[in-house]
Design an enzyme around this catalytic site. Structure first.
Site, PDB file in Angstrom:
ATOM      1  N   HIS A  22      16.036   1.432   1.756  1.00  0.00           N
ATOM      2  CA  HIS A  22      16.916   1.236   0.588  1.00  0.00           C
ATOM      3  C   HIS A  22      18.344   1.662   0.924  1.00  0.00           C
ATOM      4  CE1 HIS A  22      13.056   2.108  -1.900  1.00  0.00           C
ATOM      5  NE2 HIS A  22      13.325   0.831  -2.087  1.00  0.00           N
ATOM      6  N   LYS A  46       3.635   1.682 -15.964  1.00  0.00           N
ATOM      7  CA  LYS A  46       3.441   1.960 -14.539  1.00  0.00           C
ATOM      8  C   LYS A  46       3.315   3.453 -14.276  1.00  0.00           C
ATOM      9  CE  LYS A  46       5.558   0.011 -10.423  1.00  0.00           C
ATOM     10  NZ  LYS A  46       6.714  -0.709  -9.892  1.00  0.00           N
ATOM     11  N   ARG A  95      12.168  -8.002   3.226  1.00  0.00           N
ATOM     12  CA  ARG A  95      11.577  -7.479   4.471  1.00  0.00           C
ATOM     13  C   ARG A  95      10.723  -8.511   5.174  1.00  0.00           C
ATOM     14  NH1 ARG A  95       9.245  -2.550   1.148  1.00  0.00           N
ATOM     15  NH2 ARG A  95       9.304  -4.271  -0.320  1.00  0.00           N
ATOM     16  N   SER A 133       8.147   2.119  -0.154  1.00  0.00           N
ATOM     17  CA  SER A 133       7.858   3.332  -0.935  1.00  0.00           C
ATOM     18  C   SER A 133       6.348   3.501  -1.085  1.00  0.00           C
ATOM     19  CB  SER A 133       8.512   3.253  -2.316  1.00  0.00           C
ATOM     20  OG  SER A 133       9.912   3.208  -2.188  1.00  0.00           O
TER      21      SER A 133
HETATM   22  P1  ADP Z   1      10.249  -2.482  -6.769  1.00  0.00           P
HETATM   23  O1  ADP Z   1       9.411  -1.532  -7.580  1.00  0.00           O
HETATM   24  O2  ADP Z   1      11.130  -3.400  -7.579  1.00  0.00           O
HETATM   25  O3  ADP Z   1       9.520  -3.188  -5.639  1.00  0.00           O
HETATM   26  P2  ADP Z   1      11.382  -0.793  -4.752  1.00  0.00           P
HETATM   27  O4  ADP Z   1      11.977   0.525  -5.083  1.00  0.00           O
HETATM   28  O5  ADP Z   1      10.107  -0.780  -4.002  1.00  0.00           O
HETATM   29  O6  ADP Z   1      11.294  -1.527  -6.119  1.00  0.00           O
HETATM   30  O7  ADP Z   1      12.422  -1.693  -3.969  1.00  0.00           O
HETATM   31  C1  ADP Z   1      13.650  -2.088  -4.529  1.00  0.00           C
HETATM   32  C2  ADP Z   1      14.311  -3.129  -3.632  1.00  0.00           C
HETATM   33  O8  ADP Z   1      14.489  -2.595  -2.340  1.00  0.00           O
HETATM   34  C3  ADP Z   1      13.515  -4.425  -3.432  1.00  0.00           C
HETATM   35  O9  ADP Z   1      14.428  -5.508  -3.409  1.00  0.00           O
HETATM   36  C4  ADP Z   1      12.907  -4.263  -2.082  1.00  0.00           C
HETATM   37  O10 ADP Z   1      12.707  -5.515  -1.453  1.00  0.00           O
HETATM   38  C5  ADP Z   1      13.996  -3.482  -1.363  1.00  0.00           C
HETATM   39  N1  ADP Z   1      13.442  -2.716  -0.258  1.00  0.00           N
HETATM   40  C6  ADP Z   1      12.428  -1.853  -0.301  1.00  0.00           C
HETATM   41  N2  ADP Z   1      12.188  -1.327   0.920  1.00  0.00           N
HETATM   42  C7  ADP Z   1      13.095  -1.885   1.763  1.00  0.00           C
HETATM   43  C8  ADP Z   1      13.350  -1.793   3.170  1.00  0.00           C
HETATM   44  N3  ADP Z   1      12.602  -1.035   3.951  1.00  0.00           N
HETATM   45  N4  ADP Z   1      14.363  -2.509   3.695  1.00  0.00           N
HETATM   46  C9  ADP Z   1      15.097  -3.318   2.881  1.00  0.00           C
HETATM   47  N5  ADP Z   1      14.887  -3.477   1.556  1.00  0.00           N
HETATM   48  C10 ADP Z   1      13.907  -2.779   0.994  1.00  0.00           C
END
Ligand code: ADP
Length: 163
Positions: A22, A46, A95, A133
């Site tokens: 992120h 959630k 990703r 995450s």
């Molecule tokens: P959500 O609950 O909407 O999936 P996340 O917190 O998991 O939210 O992710 C938010 C955003 O960050 C999403 O667009 C996801 O694709 C992006 N993201 C998550 N991990 C990575 C990563 N390792 N590299 C690039 N983008 C990421």
């Protein structure tokens, strides 16, 4: 007189917890947008591992030195939050192909229901594309070391809790 409006993007997510993936995305997006609001979307249905307060505190700490980045949270539709904060862009990361399939539909829907909101995607760097995450939460639950995946502020706090 036609003053150019600042380009404001919302980066929505659960950030449960925020990862190095992120952070890299937001840092790179700073050359595209004037301001990025990293916003925790709250879904009452959630279950989260970390509380909203904890996730927001980590986001504030991680981006404390970056003037372009603000932290927020919202309930309900992301496009409504965009309107509230005057953002015409959504930032999302890609990703892999399954991210693409999911994000494509959401982006198309947001174009229809949103008020002039464009989603901008950045492809994750190869060194971060395996980080999610979800995986981080599994490692934390198994009492493993997540220092390769999360900022040091989070891994050191987690290590202190484990000792
Ligand atoms: P959500 O609950 O909407 O999936 P996340 O917190 O998991 O939210 O992710 C938010 C955003 O960050 C999403 O667009 C996801 O694709 C992006 N993201 C998550 N991990 C990575 C990563 N390792 N590299 C690039 N983008 C990421």
């Amino acid at each position: 007189m036609n003053k150019k409006l600042p380009k404001i993007a919302v980066f929505p997510g659960s950030f449960d917890p925020i990862t190095k993936g992120h952070i890299d995305l937001v840092t790179r997006a700073c050359s595209v947008f004037d301001k990025i609001i990293v916003a925790v979307g709250v879904n009452s249905q959630k279950k989260y591992l970390f509380s909203l307060e904890e996730r927001l505190r980590w986001l504030e700490l991680v981006f404390a030195d970056n003037d372009q980045v603000k932290v927020g949270h919202f309930e309900g539709l992301t496009v409504n939050y965009c309107k509230e904060v005057d953002a015409h862009f959504l930032l999302r990361g890609l990703r892999n192909a399954s991210d693409f399939d999911y994000e494509k539909t959401i982006s198309q829907l947001n174009t229809i229901i949103g008020d002039n909101v464009e989603t901008v995607f950045l492809i994750s760097k190869p060194e971060y594309s395996h980080i999610s995450s979800t995986i981080v939460r599994e490692i934390i639950k198994g009492k493993g070391d997540v220092s390769a995946f999360v900022p040091s502020i989070i891994s050191s706090e987690l290590n202190t809790q484990n000792t």
